[in-house]
Design a protein around this motif. Structure first.
Motif, PDB file in Angstrom:
ATOM      1  N   GLU A 320     -50.160  33.274 -48.831  1.00 59.68           N
ATOM      2  CA  GLU A 320     -49.459  34.371 -49.520  1.00 59.68           C
ATOM      3  C   GLU A 320     -50.422  35.524 -49.798  1.00 59.68           C
ATOM      4  N   LEU A 321     -51.643  35.161 -50.207  1.00 59.43           N
ATOM      5  CA  LEU A 321     -52.644  36.195 -50.456  1.00 59.43           C
ATOM      6  C   LEU A 321     -52.921  36.980 -49.170  1.00 59.43           C
ATOM      7  N   ASP A 322     -53.082  36.252 -48.066  1.00 61.97           N
ATOM      8  CA  ASP A 322     -53.352  36.933 -46.791  1.00 61.97           C
ATOM      9  C   ASP A 322     -52.212  37.888 -46.434  1.00 61.97           C
ATOM     10  N   LEU A 323     -50.987  37.432 -46.660  1.00 65.78           N
ATOM     11  CA  LEU A 323     -49.847  38.310 -46.383  1.00 65.78           C
ATOM     12  C   LEU A 323     -49.918  39.576 -47.234  1.00 65.78           C
ATOM     13  N   ASP A 324     -50.263  39.411 -48.508  1.00 68.50           N
ATOM     14  CA  ASP A 324     -50.350  40.564 -49.405  1.00 68.50           C
ATOM     15  C   ASP A 324     -51.468  41.511 -48.982  1.00 68.50           C
ATOM     16  N   VAL A 325     -52.608  40.927 -48.605  1.00 65.59           N
ATOM     17  CA  VAL A 325     -53.742  41.764 -48.199  1.00 65.59           C
ATOM     18  C   VAL A 325     -53.379  42.537 -46.926  1.00 65.59           C
ATOM     19  N   LEU A 326     -52.674  41.877 -46.009  1.00 61.29           N
ATOM     20  CA  LEU A 326     -52.272  42.563 -44.774  1.00 61.29           C
ATOM     21  C   LEU A 326     -51.265  43.672 -45.059  1.00 61.29           C
ATOM     22  N   ALA A 327     -50.390  43.434 -46.039  1.00 60.85           N
ATOM     23  CA  ALA A 327     -49.438  44.489 -46.427  1.00 60.85           C
ATOM     24  C   ALA A 327     -50.201  45.660 -47.040  1.00 60.85           C
ATOM     25  N   ASP A 328     -51.198  45.353 -47.872  1.00 65.84           N
ATOM     26  CA  ASP A 328     -52.008  46.431 -48.473  1.00 65.84           C
ATOM     27  C   ASP A 328     -52.706  47.253 -47.387  1.00 65.84           C
ATOM     28  N   LEU A 329     -53.124  46.552 -46.338  1.00 64.51           N
ATOM     29  CA  LEU A 329     -53.831  47.229 -45.247  1.00 64.51           C
ATOM     30  C   LEU A 329     -52.893  48.149 -44.460  1.00 64.51           C
ATOM     31  N   GLY A 330     -51.612  47.765 -44.432  1.00 68.93           N
ATOM     32  CA  GLY A 330     -50.653  48.511 -43.603  1.00 68.93           C
ATOM     33  C   GLY A 330     -50.578  47.950 -42.191  1.00 68.93           C
ATOM     34  N   ALA A 331     -51.082  46.697 -41.993  1.00 71.06           N
ATOM     35  CA  ALA A 331     -51.052  46.081 -40.660  1.00 71.06           C
ATOM     36  C   ALA A 331     -49.630  45.610 -40.350  1.00 71.06           C
ATOM     37  N   ASN A 332     -49.280  45.588 -39.061  1.00 65.43           N
ATOM     38  CA  ASN A 332     -47.963  45.062 -38.696  1.00 65.43           C
ATOM     39  C   ASN A 332     -48.045  43.873 -37.746  1.00 65.43           C
ATOM     40  N   THR A 333     -49.266  43.442 -37.385  1.00 64.42           N
ATOM     41  CA  THR A 333     -49.399  42.375 -36.378  1.00 64.42           C
ATOM     42  C   THR A 333     -50.553  41.430 -36.724  1.00 64.42           C
ATOM     43  N   VAL A 334     -50.341  40.149 -36.398  1.00 61.91           N
ATOM     44  CA  VAL A 334     -51.413  39.162 -36.505  1.00 61.91           C
ATOM     45  C   VAL A 334     -51.541  38.466 -35.163  1.00 61.91           C
ATOM     46  N   ARG A 335     -52.752  38.430 -34.645  1.00 60.76           N
ATOM     47  CA  ARG A 335     -53.004  37.563 -33.487  1.00 60.76           C
ATOM     48  C   ARG A 335     -53.607  36.283 -34.063  1.00 60.76           C
ATOM     49  N   THR A 336     -52.969  35.148 -33.809  1.00 61.37           N
ATOM     50  CA  THR A 336     -53.435  33.904 -34.436  1.00 61.37           C
ATOM     51  C   THR A 336     -54.583  33.342 -33.594  1.00 61.37           C
ATOM     52  N   SER A 337     -55.637  34.112 -33.556  1.00 60.61           N
ATOM     53  CA  SER A 337     -56.805  33.690 -32.801  1.00 60.61           C
ATOM     54  C   SER A 337     -57.407  32.484 -33.498  1.00 60.61           C
ATOM     55  N   HIS A 338     -57.713  31.470 -32.767  1.00 58.57           N
ATOM     56  CA  HIS A 338     -57.422  31.274 -31.350  1.00 58.57           C
ATOM     57  C   HIS A 338     -56.572  30.027 -31.202  1.00 58.57           C
ATOM     58  N   TYR A 339     -55.630  29.809 -32.118  1.00 56.46           N
ATOM     59  CA  TYR A 339     -54.858  28.556 -32.106  1.00 56.46           C
ATOM     60  C   TYR A 339     -53.615  28.760 -32.971  1.00 56.46           C
ATOM     61  N   PRO A 340     -52.623  27.911 -32.787  1.00 53.03           N
ATOM     62  CA  PRO A 340     -51.408  28.046 -33.593  1.00 53.03           C
ATOM     63  C   PRO A 340     -51.734  27.938 -35.084  1.00 53.03           C
ATOM     64  N   ASN A 341     -51.317  28.924 -35.840  1.00 52.94           N
ATOM     65  CA  ASN A 341     -51.513  28.892 -37.297  1.00 52.94           C
ATOM     66  C   ASN A 341     -50.451  27.992 -37.933  1.00 52.94           C
TER      67      ASN A 341
END
Ligand code: ADA
Length: 578
Positions: A320-341
């Motif tokens: 949840e924190l990661d999602l919030d931080v990514l929203a703060d960043l304004g990012a719209n994409t995650v590449r799940t490097s290098h394996y299924p998250n």
């Protein structure tokens, strides 16, 4: 709960998370390890191995889900760990025992019998145990975290391949007739969706004629079917009018359920399986990646599942924190490097409208690795497990087949063709990609025709300063005519080192490099976007990687504790984040 919604609400679920008994290393009498463990778990005198003897000596406790290397005592333990716990059943029942992930090889014993085994630390596996008696039961899992030249990933990765039971474990009580699998495909025409569901039923008893139903978005359909003993697949179709499509700006999700209802007899229970769907289509067109026909600019990050206290075993609050931080960043994409998250993280991406490019750990394989017996088949199996697990996530817009493999070699041409075929057999709807650094290291690319767009990894300004970003991008645009994403670029930055924009390893240098590269990529009309290497600082392995202060890959734009570096603020300003 391993998901953000309950996928099987009718079933009594026994969570097997928490404290398990643990011991590191194999007992002397165990001699199955050299041959891969699973089938050969017999003693040297040929007798069946009694897994409880693994716990004859001093034992410890270990938390599940968890990674043993996050404990100082096992910090450097790459090897075997044995886990044991009990659970009780009030009544006899059929059980589905499911492991969301065990890194990297698991052999599972229930009440002394080996019931299943699995290789691959980032995808789930399960076993059906019919007619389990009431009372106390014991589960023992032998986990082998060692990687070698025959495993995926290979041993010398630039991330830390933690060992342990790293994701949730649970047992579910099942009636004799149950929904084993649910696959929802759909056709979209404007705001109408025609959902075509394949409901796979499993019947452990006599032939029956139950009702089988499907509900999606408030509409449902039911009808009776004959189900012989064994497995049967039933198709159900529903047309939904006036749907709201899922999109990054408006991530609409619909609940879906399939059920089987037996009117009478021993199996007189309704069994239900749920999914969530988001109606959208993904396509590639010229240079663009489109969602519902609209071009999307990929502005994202690469995310490893790592944290000093949790390793790969991410608790929900960290996701949840990661999602919030990514929203703060304004990012719209995650590449799940290098394996299924973790599947719950993907649920959150569905809810947030984040786009995901998901990958298997076919990482930096040369021809000699890919030529090894079993590596291609194991890669195909892993890819199939990922596609099957994550097919319904609207956030997942592409499957990535591999990263920085020797795609100039015959072996990789053959492997890429086979992997692409495996993915397309299971999913005709999503584009395929892979990440290559061939043009960066000066070798030819030969596999691009098997995929729909290319991910390019390049570290101009960090490992190599011989070209500018603009020169590189122009050349890539001339070389390829498909959509292109710059999937890795970045610089190492030691948190707190804020000196000068020409001082490598400083936050200042990292921020300046990212601003320069992102500016050039966004200005170039041939590029569909970028994913920064990388989201957070991550633990890596001591061997093989020069330039990894504190044994970390320090290219995170946030630290391992998710504290922003200067680069985070600089990128957020570019992306208009909060
Ligand atoms: C490669 C690789 C990443 C990471 C990166 C780096 O591009 O795909 O996993 O190792 O380099 O930091 O150098």
């Amino acid at each position: 709960m391993h998901r953000a919604f309950d996928p099987s609400p009718s079933r009594h679920r026994i969570a097997l998370d928490g404290r398990w008994e643990f011991t590191a290393g194999d007992p002397d009498r165990y001699c199955g390890t050299d041959e891969g463990g699973a089938e050969d778990s017999v003693t040297d005198d040929g007798a069946g191995f009694d897994p409880t003897t693994a716990f004859d000596g001093a034992t410890d406790r270990m938390t599940v889900p968890g990674c043993w290397q996050t404990r100082a005592r096992y910090h450097d333990h790459h090897g075997v760990g044995w886990y044991r716990r009990e659970f009780s059943l009030p009544d006899a029942t059929n059980l589905r025992l499911r492991f969301e992930a065990v890194a990297h090889e698991a052999t599972v014993f229930v009440d002394g019998d080996r019931v299943t085994s699995h290789t691959g630390g980032y995808t789930p596996f399960e076993v059906l145990l019919p007619d389990v008696e009431a009372g106390e039961h014991e589960v023992i899992v032998r986990v082998d975290s060692r990687l070698d030249e025959t495993t995926i990933p290979k041993p010398d990765t630039d991330w830390f391949p933690y060992g342990g039971i790293t994701r949730e474990v649970f047992a579910e009580e099942l009636p004799d007739v149950f929904v084993e699998d649910l696959r929802l495909e759909y056709d979209l025409d404007g705001d109408t969706a025609v959902v075509d569901a394949s409901v796979t039923l499993r019947n452990l008893g006599e032939a029956v004629e139950p009702d089988v139903g499907l509900a999606v978005g408030g509409r449902d359909t039911t009808g009776s079917v004959e189900v012989p003993p064994g497995t049967a697949t039933v198709r159900r179709t529903l047309a939904l009018a006036d749907i709201d499509r899922w999109s990054p700006s408006d991530p609409q999700l619909y609940d879906a359920a399939a059920w089987v209802d037996c009117a009478e007899g021993a199996s007189a229970r309704r069994d239900e399986r749920r999914e969530r769907v988001g109606f959208r289509d993904v396509s590639v067109d010229g240079r663009g990646i489109r969602v519902n026909g609209d071009p999307v600019e990929i502005c994202g990050v690469n995310r490893h599942e790592d944290h000093p206290e949790h390793g790969h075993a991410q608790p929900a609050r960290l996701m949840e924190l990661d999602l919030d931080v990514l929203a703060d960043l304004g990012a719209n994409t995650v590449r799940t490097s290098h394996y299924p998250n973790h599947p719950r993280f993907l649920d959150y991406c569905d809810e947030a409208g984040l786009l995901v490019i998901e990958e298997i750990p076919y990482w930096q394989f040369g021809p000699e690795q890919v030529d090894r017996d079993g590596i291609l088949a194991a890669g195909e199996r892993m890819l199939a497990e990922m596609v099957d697990r994550d097919y319904h996530h609207p956030s997942v817009i592409a499957w990535s087949l591999h990263n920085e493999c020797a795609t100039e070699s015959d072996a990789l041409v053959e492997a890429t063709e086979a992997l692409a075929e495996t993915a397309r057999e299971r999913d005709e709807t999503r584009p395929l990609t892979y990440a290559t650094n061939n043009d960066y290291v000066g070798t030819a690319e030969r596999c691009q025709n098997f995929v729909d767009f290319l991910c390019l990894n390049a570290y101009w300004g960090w490992y190599d300063e011989s070209r500018t970003w603009t020169e590189y991008l122009d050349e890539m645009a001339d070389t390829y005519d498909c959509p292109l994403v710059v999937s890795e670029f970045g610089a190492g930055a030691v948190a707190g080192e804020r000196t000068h924009e020409r001082q490598k390893w400083s936050e200042t240098y990292q921020a300046a490099l990212l601003v320069d590269a992102i500016g050039a990529i966004r200005d170039h009309e041939a590029f569909a976007g970028f994913t920064i290497w990388q989201y957070c600082d991550t633990r890596t392995q001591p061997s093989g990687f020069a330039g990894r202060p504190k044994t970390k890959n320090n290219k995170g734009i946030v630290t391992e504790y998710r504290r922003p570096k200067d680069a985070f603020d600089a990128v957020r300003d570019l992306l208009d984040g909060e």
